[in-house]
Design an enzyme around this catalytic site. Structure first.
Site, short mmCIF file in Angstrom:
data_model
loop_
_atom_site.label_atom_id
_atom_site.label_comp_id
_atom_site.label_asym_id
_atom_site.label_seq_id
_atom_site.Cartn_x
_atom_site.Cartn_y
_atom_site.Cartn_z
CB SER A 171 -8.05 1.02 5.86
OG SER A 171 -8.97 1.91 6.02
CE LYS B 149 -3.57 2.22 2.60
NZ LYS B 149 -4.95 1.64 3.55
CB SER C 242 -8.20 3.59 3.41
OG SER C 242 -7.04 2.53 4.11
#
Length: 497
Positions: free
Chosen positions: A178, A79, A154
């Site tokens: 997330s 990420k 996210s």
């Protein structure tokens, strides 16, 4: 069959047995990325040259016996809020669109030491603020199961990349769900570890008391193996916890991969199955509960309480911490600096106005408001007290149960564009996940079915602090009754090769 259709452990085994080389595995992943990226947009940065260079180095270590990890040579993604030395780290924000760190996050470094090959950095909601990966400065990621739907957020880029078989596994961060929510939306498995299990050094902070890095993969076994490589005390992170601390049963998580839940006590909160929960999600999760009963677990309903207060308490605390953490992005030392300004204060104002997106601005404003004089006691202190009460409610539950079972999200993945029109509805979508972060507990999301629109449904298993082995064991036992199902998009693209 594409090599990326294999699980991380399956691929690692083939590499160690010399059936395939690391370079072959990496090249196959890069082909998948090139084919699928125009449709899915999982990545912000793809490091082809770096990945191939890593592959050659790791192959040498495998050949001379200095790298024996089950993950050695396996391609993965990270990420884009975790620092990577010499590689762009943007947090999917214009503010950091040109930021190249001088060091690597500890979690990423530990995987590299285990022989992982970093393919690139995945798309995300800007500064991890969002639940759909639509707030990214680089545009939205799409759900591989249906490109008209969001992948969640996210960590949507990481989950979509795994679901689309662009990498064997990925790292995400979880502040209020997330990892678990997008894992549910994309039909993959994701673990949010106990707070302090994985070092946060090098993770660009959103909510410092809530953030935790964790693995996303095709199945429970892969997640357990990755978490085993990640978990360690880090002197660079004051919140990381020693493996010897009381209540911790070691970090050999793969030892919990046992198909046996006989006698395990599993609690189902009645509060999680009321108004607002999609009927198909409810049915799929309750069917999973029946599977546990059939396998010998004791499954009972109970009242968790305080569920309705979790979301407001979370957003007050998270936004307060975000307003403080994002204060450093002012255009002075690094990050976006406006081209037009007169004086220091105008530079601050213009730089932040130009470089932060709408959702980030909204949360900074909310956080600044609840921390301001006159509102601090009314909102922030009350939220902290609620956080403590939520922790007590979980303590009471875990006095009776080994694991808590519930949905990972109230619905399957919504259509692109719908959530941003109604931010409050998006925030309420975190109702089943945020309390886990507030209490610092571990949670895992596991696929449990497909709805009538062909979208994945996920369940969540929650454990007590440092009881990752219990949720891994329960998840693995369930998974033996329903093996991983790849999404149609990944199967079609794989067949096209």
């Amino acid at each position: 069959m594409s090599l990326t259709s294999l699980t991380a452990l399956e691929l690692g085994k083939k590499i160690r047995s010399k059936e395939i080389s690391v370079e072959e595995a990496v090249k196959d992943a890069l082909v998948q990325i090139r084919q699928k990226e125009p449709d899915i947009h999982s990545f912000v940065t793809i490091d082809e040259e770096g990945a191939l260079s890593q592959a050659r180095e790791i192959q040498k270590k495998i050949n001379d016996g200095s790298c024996t990890s089950p993950l050695a040579g396996v391609p993965m993604a990270v990420k884009d809020n975790m620092c990577t030395k010499g590689l762009l780290t943007t947090c999917s924000s214009k503010m950091l669109s040109e930021f190249v760190p001088s060091y690597t996050a500890e979690a990423v470094q530990r995987l590299k030491q285990a022989g992982a090959v970093l393919l690139g950095k995945t798309n995300m909601d800007e500064f991890a603020m969002g639940s759909t990966t639509e707030t990214s400065f680089y545009g939205p990621t799409k759900n591989p199961w249906n490109e008209n739907h969001v992948p969640g957020g996210s960590s949507g880029g990481s989950c979509a990349a795994v679901a689309a078989e662009q990498c064997a596994y990925a790292l995400g961060s979880d502040t209020g769900g997330s990892i678990r929510q997008p894992s549910a939306f994309c039909g993959v498995t994701g673990i949010k570890p106990t707070y302090g299990t994985v070092s946060r050094y090098g993770l660009v902070a959103y909510g410092s008391s809530l953030d935790q890095i964790g693995p996303i993969a095709k199945d429970v076994s892969d997640c357990a193996a990755v978490l085993e490589a990640l978990a360690a005390q880090d002197p660079k992170d004051s919140t990381s916890v020693s493996v010897l601390d009381a209540g911790r049963e070691g970090t050999d998580y793969t030892s919990a991969l046992i198909d046996d839940v006989k006698g395990m006590k599993i609690g189902i909160p009645r509060d999680y199955f009321g108004k607002g929960l999609d009927a198909q999600v409810k049915s799929a999760v309750l069917k999973a509960a029946d599977v546990f009963r059939e396998k010998g677990a004791v499954v009972e309903e109970f009242d968790l309480s305080l569920v309705e207060y979790a979301v407001p308490a979370y957003y007050v605390i998270a936004c307060a911490e975000a307003s403080s953490n994002l204060e450093r992005f002012d255009g002075v030392k690094y990050g976006w600096r406006t081209k037009r300004y007169e004086g220091l204060h105008e530079m601050y104002k213009r730089s932040r106005s130009e470089a932060f997106g709408t959702e980030v601005k909204r949360r900074i404003m909310l956080g600044s408001f609840v921390l301001s004089s006159g509102y601090y006691d009314a909102y922030y202190i009350k939220a902290l007290r609620t956080k403590a009460l939520i922790r007590q409610a979980f303590d009471k539950a875990f006095a009776s149960f080994d694991v808590i079972l519930g949905p990972a999200a109230p619905s399957t993945a919504p259509q692109l564009g719908t959530s941003l029109k109604d931010p409050m509805q998006m925030y309420l979508g975190d109702i089943y996940t945020v309390s886990v972060n507030l209490a610092g507990l571990p949670g895992i999301s596991v696929p449990v079915g497909i709805d009538s629109h062909g979208l994945p449904i996920g369940m969540q298993l929650i454990g007590d602090c440092f009881q990752e082995k219990k949720i891994i064991r329960a998840a693995y036992a369930y998974e033996q009754t329903r093996p991983y199902v790849s999404c149609p998009y990944a199967r079609e693209k794989g067949a096209a090769q």
